[in-house]
Design an enzyme around this catalytic site. Structure first.
Site, PDB file in Angstrom:
ATOM      1  N   ARG A  16      10.218   1.165  -6.453  1.00 30.32           N
ATOM      2  CA  ARG A  16      10.467   0.908  -4.958  1.00 30.32           C
ATOM      3  C   ARG A  16      11.216  -0.574  -4.800  1.00 30.32           C
ATOM      4  O   ARG A  16      11.978  -1.171  -4.672  1.00 30.32           O
ATOM      5  CB  ARG A  16       9.660   0.882  -3.176  1.00 30.32           C
ATOM      6  CG  ARG A  16       9.630   2.834  -3.299  1.00 30.32           C
ATOM      7  CD  ARG A  16       8.188   2.758  -2.395  1.00 30.32           C
ATOM      8  NE  ARG A  16       8.340   2.637  -1.569  1.00 30.32           N
ATOM      9  CZ  ARG A  16       8.834   3.302  -0.386  1.00 30.32           C
ATOM     10  NH1 ARG A  16       9.604   4.671  -0.377  1.00 30.32           N
ATOM     11  NH2 ARG A  16       9.095   2.745   0.932  1.00 30.32           N
ATOM     12  N   ASP A 142       4.329  -7.573   6.846  1.00 34.45           N
ATOM     13  CA  ASP A 142       5.084  -6.399   6.985  1.00 34.45           C
ATOM     14  C   ASP A 142       5.405  -7.043   8.518  1.00 34.45           C
ATOM     15  O   ASP A 142       4.624  -7.982   9.117  1.00 34.45           O
ATOM     16  CB  ASP A 142       3.993  -5.227   6.981  1.00 34.45           C
ATOM     17  CG  ASP A 142       4.781  -4.125   7.592  1.00 34.45           C
ATOM     18  OD1 ASP A 142       4.743  -4.073   9.025  1.00 34.45           O
ATOM     19  OD2 ASP A 142       4.547  -3.203   7.185  1.00 34.45           O
ATOM     20  N   TYR A 155      -4.491  -1.351   7.317  1.00 32.80           N
ATOM     21  CA  TYR A 155      -2.855  -1.585   6.636  1.00 32.80           C
ATOM     22  C   TYR A 155      -3.132  -3.516   7.216  1.00 32.80           C
ATOM     23  O   TYR A 155      -2.462  -3.900   6.563  1.00 32.80           O
ATOM     24  CB  TYR A 155      -2.198  -0.734   6.798  1.00 32.80           C
ATOM     25  CG  TYR A 155      -0.789  -1.218   6.172  1.00 32.80           C
ATOM     26  CD1 TYR A 155      -0.354  -1.647   5.329  1.00 32.80           C
ATOM     27  CD2 TYR A 155       0.293  -1.335   7.152  1.00 32.80           C
ATOM     28  CE1 TYR A 155       0.942  -1.557   4.498  1.00 32.80           C
ATOM     29  CE2 TYR A 155       1.393  -2.186   6.711  1.00 32.80           C
ATOM     30  CZ  TYR A 155       1.874  -2.127   5.629  1.00 32.80           C
ATOM     31  OH  TYR A 155       2.912  -2.613   4.935  1.00 32.80           O
TER      32      TYR A 155
END
Length: 252
Positions: A16, A142, A155
């Site tokens: 990825r 993120d 997360y």
């Protein structure tokens, strides 16, 4: 920083985004340390592609939840290359779990993989990064670390820690090492995301489309090659999703 001949360690480089970054930086002249945990075949494939680009490469296997394993990686890098110029903390997991069902194991897996591992990779790498005149660290955060949503609490807490960790490391390692973070939005969604759910996600992105690995790769390349006067920053590569209207509470 000119990447030609410099050594870049990318954690989770077999697949990825990690793979895309490794191949791009090899094309720019860097030598690579390809870390993997379970993806040995993919790591060896990436390493072969890097060698065909004319660059040196070392593959290292490690469970980065272990500080001893991280130290072993550093020892191998120093023995093989004699230096380290860049660390990219990319390895992570992304586990959905409803709030009322979060277990101690869920918490430990996410926090150890997504925060403990990157911190100790940075701390252990700092000795080599500082020794040869300075280096750079890029952490993969993120967008949800800045505006969380439901059902991924461990997360997103870990990624929020990455944002703070980036700022802390930028202070602790200055002036020799610049530390920044890249916070992707909708890039390489999981293959099990249904088309309807994907359409709903993209309606929340002002630019109206998903990002691609190239968007992340270009941002990483800019932080490495484009400026040596940026540190402690988080760059969202999210098509504007962070500033968009928040999703309805039931959205996952």
């Amino acid at each position: 920083m000119q990447l030609n001949g410099h050594v870049v360690w990318i954690t989770g480089a077999a697949r990825r985004l990690g793979r895309a970054m490794a191949l791009d930086l090899a094309r720019r002249g860097a030598d690579l340390v390809v870390h993997y945990h379970h993806s040995r075949a993919e790591a060896e494939q990436v390493a072969g592609e890097i060698e065909r680009l004319g660059r040196r490469v070392l593959t290292v296997q490690a469970d980065l939840r272990s500080v001893a394993a991280i130290r072993h990686c550093i020892d191998r890098i120093e023995h093989h290359f004699g230096r380290l110029d860049v660390l990219i903390n990319n390895a992570s997991n992304f586990e959905r779990v409803e709030f009322d069902r979060i277990t101690e194991e869920d918490w430990d897996l996410s926090l150890d993989t997504n925060l403990k591992g990157p911190f100790f990779c940075a701390r252990e790498a700092a000795r080599l990064l500082r020794r040869d005149g300075g280096g750079k660290i890029i952490n993969l955060a993120d967008w949800s670390a800045l505006r969380p949503y439901r059902h991924y609490a461990p997360y997103m807490i870990a990624k929020g820690g990455i944002v703070t960790m980036t700022q802390v490391l930028a202070l602790e390692l200055a002036p020799e090492v610049q530390v920044n973070a890249v916070a992707p939005g909708v890039v390489l969604p999981q293959p099990d995301v249904a088309a309807e759910a994907m359409d709903k996600l993209l309606r929340q992105v002002p630019l109206g489309r998903a990002g691609s690995p190239d968007d992340i790769v270009a941002t990483v390349a800019f932080l490495l090659e484009g400026s040596d006067y940026i540190t402690g920053q988080v760059i969202c590569v999210d098509g504007g999703r962070l500033i968009a209207q928040p999703p309805r509470p039931e959205h996952a």
